[in-house]
Scaffold this motif. Structure first.
Motif, mmCIF file in Angstrom:
data_model
loop_
_atom_site.group_PDB
_atom_site.id
_atom_site.type_symbol
_atom_site.label_atom_id
_atom_site.label_comp_id
_atom_site.label_asym_id
_atom_site.label_seq_id
_atom_site.Cartn_x
_atom_site.Cartn_y
_atom_site.Cartn_z
ATOM 1 N N GLY A 142 91.453 115.183 1.625
ATOM 2 C CA GLY A 142 90.311 114.278 1.561
ATOM 3 C C GLY A 142 89.487 114.361 0.291
ATOM 4 N N ASN A 143 89.850 115.227 -0.647
ATOM 5 C CA ASN A 143 89.130 115.361 -1.917
ATOM 6 C C ASN A 143 89.934 114.708 -3.036
ATOM 7 N N SER A 144 89.244 114.041 -3.952
ATOM 8 C CA SER A 144 89.888 113.410 -5.108
ATOM 9 C C SER A 144 89.782 114.331 -6.311
ATOM 10 N N PHE A 145 90.838 114.333 -7.127
ATOM 11 C CA PHE A 145 90.897 115.188 -8.309
ATOM 12 C C PHE A 145 91.386 114.419 -9.519
ATOM 13 N N VAL A 146 90.939 114.860 -10.680
ATOM 14 C CA VAL A 146 91.444 114.386 -11.964
ATOM 15 C C VAL A 146 92.084 115.592 -12.641
ATOM 16 N N ALA A 147 93.326 115.444 -13.074
ATOM 17 C CA ALA A 147 94.026 116.546 -13.740
ATOM 18 C C ALA A 147 94.184 116.234 -15.222
ATOM 19 N N ALA A 148 94.030 117.264 -16.019
ATOM 20 C CA ALA A 148 94.259 117.157 -17.452
ATOM 21 C C ALA A 148 95.472 118.010 -17.802
ATOM 22 N N VAL A 149 96.315 117.496 -18.679
ATOM 23 C CA VAL A 149 97.525 118.196 -19.098
ATOM 24 C C VAL A 149 97.415 118.468 -20.584
#
Length: 86
Positions: free
Chosen positions: A56-63
């Motif tokens: 239920g949590n949204s995430f933004v990932a950086a590579v």
């Protein structure tokens, strides 16, 4: 020949798109859902390499797979810059 993952990743020879796809696959393995690489073939992503969710949590990932050794402060600077775009 048996080469460790650490050695392979520290000598990454593929492009950024491959790095983003690898990270997206790792997120899927770790049960993240709705894994959405923003521009794995290149192009502006506004500092958001991958969008995903879990429990239920949204995430933004950086590579970030730098070709050369970089300092922690340089990594922090890139992270801060990307984070500031949101």
């Amino acid at each position: 020949m048996n080469i460790s993952t650490t050695i392979l990743l520290s000598h990454w020879e593929k492009d950024l798109g491959d790095a983003e796809r690898l990270c997206a696959d790792l997120l899927r393995i770790e049960a993240f859902e709705d894994v959405d690489p923003q521009h794995p073939l290149g192009g502006p992503d506004g500092g958001k390499d991958i969008l995903c969710s879990k429990e239920g949590n949204s995430f933004v990932a950086a590579v970030h797979f730098p070709r050369d050794s970089i300092t922690f402060s340089a990594t922090t600077k890139k992270f801060t810059s990307d984070l500031g775009k949101h």
